[in-house]
Motif scaffolding. Structure first.
Motif, PDB file in Angstrom:
ATOM      1  N   ALA A  66       0.830  -1.101  -0.072  1.00 40.00           N
ATOM      2  CA  ALA A  66      -0.074  -0.125   0.006  1.00 40.00           C
ATOM      3  C   ALA A  66       0.841   1.123   0.037  1.00 40.00           C
ATOM      4  O   ALA A  66       0.573   1.978  -0.586  1.00 40.00           O
ATOM      5  CB  ALA A  66      -0.882  -0.014   1.259  1.00 40.00           C
ATOM      6  N   MET A  67       1.944   1.339   0.682  1.00 39.21           N
ATOM      7  CA  MET A  67       2.864   2.469   0.762  1.00 39.21           C
ATOM      8  C   MET A  67       3.633   2.553  -0.718  1.00 39.21           C
ATOM      9  O   MET A  67       3.428   3.752  -1.044  1.00 39.21           O
ATOM     10  CB  MET A  67       3.934   2.239   1.798  1.00 39.21           C
ATOM     11  N   LEU A  68       3.965   1.440  -1.195  1.00 34.61           N
ATOM     12  CA  LEU A  68       4.543   1.775  -2.405  1.00 34.61           C
ATOM     13  C   LEU A  68       3.645   2.271  -3.410  1.00 34.61           C
ATOM     14  O   LEU A  68       3.899   2.970  -4.406  1.00 34.61           O
ATOM     15  CB  LEU A  68       5.230   0.337  -3.096  1.00 34.61           C
ATOM     16  N   ASP A  69       2.169   1.858  -3.569  1.00 31.98           N
ATOM     17  CA  ASP A  69       1.163   1.916  -4.279  1.00 31.98           C
ATOM     18  C   ASP A  69       0.691   3.439  -4.385  1.00 31.98           C
ATOM     19  O   ASP A  69       0.580   4.204  -5.036  1.00 31.98           O
ATOM     20  CB  ASP A  69       0.154   1.030  -4.284  1.00 31.98           C
ATOM     21  N   THR A  70       0.772   3.779  -2.981  1.00 29.71           N
ATOM     22  CA  THR A  70       0.412   5.333  -2.482  1.00 29.71           C
ATOM     23  C   THR A  70       1.652   6.267  -3.407  1.00 29.71           C
ATOM     24  O   THR A  70       1.377   7.331  -3.811  1.00 29.71           O
ATOM     25  CB  THR A  70       0.217   5.500  -1.152  1.00 29.71           C
ATOM     26  N   GLU A 118       3.553   5.551  -5.731  1.00 33.00           N
ATOM     27  CA  GLU A 118       3.190   5.839  -7.011  1.00 33.00           C
ATOM     28  C   GLU A 118       2.074   6.463  -7.642  1.00 33.00           C
ATOM     29  O   GLU A 118       2.042   7.347  -8.547  1.00 33.00           O
ATOM     30  CB  GLU A 118       3.167   4.630  -7.776  1.00 33.00           C
ATOM     31  N   ALA A 119       0.790   6.337  -6.722  1.00 33.01           N
ATOM     32  CA  ALA A 119      -0.229   7.120  -7.141  1.00 33.01           C
ATOM     33  C   ALA A 119      -0.227   8.655  -7.043  1.00 33.01           C
ATOM     34  O   ALA A 119      -0.807   9.315  -7.805  1.00 33.01           O
ATOM     35  CB  ALA A 119      -1.458   6.680  -6.208  1.00 33.01           C
ATOM     36  N   LEU A 120       0.576   9.226  -6.012  1.00 31.05           N
ATOM     37  CA  LEU A 120       0.567  10.400  -5.540  1.00 31.05           C
ATOM     38  C   LEU A 120       1.772  11.172  -6.437  1.00 31.05           C
ATOM     39  O   LEU A 120       2.082  12.463  -6.346  1.00 31.05           O
ATOM     40  CB  LEU A 120       0.880  10.648  -4.159  1.00 31.05           C
ATOM     41  N   SER A 121       2.639  10.239  -7.244  1.00 30.46           N
ATOM     42  CA  SER A 121       3.725  10.911  -7.951  1.00 30.46           C
ATOM     43  C   SER A 121       3.363  11.221  -9.158  1.00 30.46           C
ATOM     44  O   SER A 121       2.191  10.806  -9.597  1.00 30.46           O
ATOM     45  CB  SER A 121       4.899   9.736  -8.022  1.00 30.46           C
ATOM     46  N   SER A 122       4.176  12.009  -9.844  1.00 35.58           N
ATOM     47  CA  SER A 122       3.812  12.569 -11.339  1.00 35.58           C
ATOM     48  C   SER A 122       5.292  12.558 -12.092  1.00 35.58           C
ATOM     49  O   SER A 122       6.154  12.473 -11.408  1.00 35.58           O
ATOM     50  CB  SER A 122       3.080  14.050 -11.164  1.00 35.58           C
ATOM     51  N   PRO A 123       5.208  12.904 -13.386  1.00 33.21           N
ATOM     52  CA  PRO A 123       6.508  13.247 -14.065  1.00 33.21           C
ATOM     53  C   PRO A 123       7.441  13.961 -13.284  1.00 33.21           C
ATOM     54  O   PRO A 123       8.564  13.834 -13.493  1.00 33.21           O
ATOM     55  CB  PRO A 123       5.910  13.651 -15.291  1.00 33.21           C
ATOM     56  N   ASP A 124       6.762  15.146 -12.706  1.00 38.80           N
ATOM     57  CA  ASP A 124       7.708  16.284 -12.048  1.00 38.80           C
ATOM     58  C   ASP A 124       8.025  15.897 -10.610  1.00 38.80           C
ATOM     59  O   ASP A 124       8.957  16.392 -10.385  1.00 38.80           O
ATOM     60  CB  ASP A 124       6.817  17.441 -12.328  1.00 38.80           C
ATOM     61  N   VAL A 125       7.022  15.104 -10.054  1.00 39.32           N
ATOM     62  CA  VAL A 125       7.483  14.951  -8.500  1.00 39.32           C
ATOM     63  C   VAL A 125       7.473  13.543  -8.390  1.00 39.32           C
ATOM     64  O   VAL A 125       6.285  12.838  -8.453  1.00 39.32           O
ATOM     65  CB  VAL A 125       6.353  15.750  -7.700  1.00 39.32           C
ATOM     66  N   LYS A 126       8.435  13.037  -7.262  1.00 45.39           N
ATOM     67  CA  LYS A 126       8.304  11.492  -7.166  1.00 45.39           C
ATOM     68  C   LYS A 126       8.023  11.543  -5.608  1.00 45.39           C
ATOM     69  O   LYS A 126       8.960  12.153  -4.874  1.00 45.39           O
ATOM     70  CB  LYS A 126       9.779  11.142  -7.467  1.00 45.39           C
ATOM     71  N   VAL A 127       6.951  10.965  -5.089  1.00 47.28           N
ATOM     72  CA  VAL A 127       6.831  10.700  -3.811  1.00 47.28           C
ATOM     73  C   VAL A 127       7.555   9.450  -3.074  1.00 47.28           C
ATOM     74  O   VAL A 127       7.333   8.260  -3.637  1.00 47.28           O
ATOM     75  CB  VAL A 127       5.387  10.572  -3.555  1.00 47.28           C
TER      76      VAL A 127
END
Length: 146
Positions: free
Chosen positions: A22-26, A28-37
């Motif tokens: 869930a942590m990894l998926d979150t 990925e879901a909150l990242s964008s091409p400009d920002v990596k969470v």
């Protein structure tokens, strides 16, 4: 040579497999091409938000707690299984102080507080971003969906 100062605290966390996924998926879901969470940012943000909700903030250092509920309702339920994953995250000391104070008040260890805060954060973001299909696909335990 200038004195070396520490501006981070490394913390090891044991997680169940579904929590880790869930942590990894979150992230990925909150990242964008400009920002990596990354995991450190996700878990720290979730925990500092939860700590602030309980009245512990980096600026107050627990001295001006506004509201203390009877129990911490975001406590992850106990399980009979063993932890499957171990990760290390980095937390800024100002954030760590507020998170540690909130965890102590809740009667749990900091890693436990981080895990419960993560689930609450994911559930809150799912409500805030109903169109984020990656985020919506993450299975959050029932107690956090209410």
């Amino acid at each position: 040579m200038a004195d070396q100062t520490r501006n981070s605290k490394n913390l090891g966390i044991r997680m169940y497999e579904d929590e880790h996924q869930a942590m990894l998926d979150t992230c990925e879901a909150l990242s964008s091409p400009d920002v990596k969470v990354e995991a450190s940012l996700l878990l720290t943000t979730a925990a500092i938000e939860e700590a602030a909700r309980l009245g512990f903030t980096p600026s107050a250092a627990g001295s001006s707690v506004r509201r203390r509920p009877g129990t911490w309702e975001n406590d992850p339920p106990p399980r009979d299984e063993s932890f499957k994953r171990r990760i290390t995250i980095t937390i800024h000391p100002l954030h760590f102080q507020a998170i540690r104070s909130a965890a102590e008040w809740a009667g749990v260890e900091v890693p436990h507080f981080l895990r419960g805060s993560m689930w609450r954060f994911i559930a809150n973001r799912q409500r805030a971003e109903p169109r984020n299909t990656k985020l919506r696909a993450i299975e959050v335990p029932a107690k956090y969906r209410t």
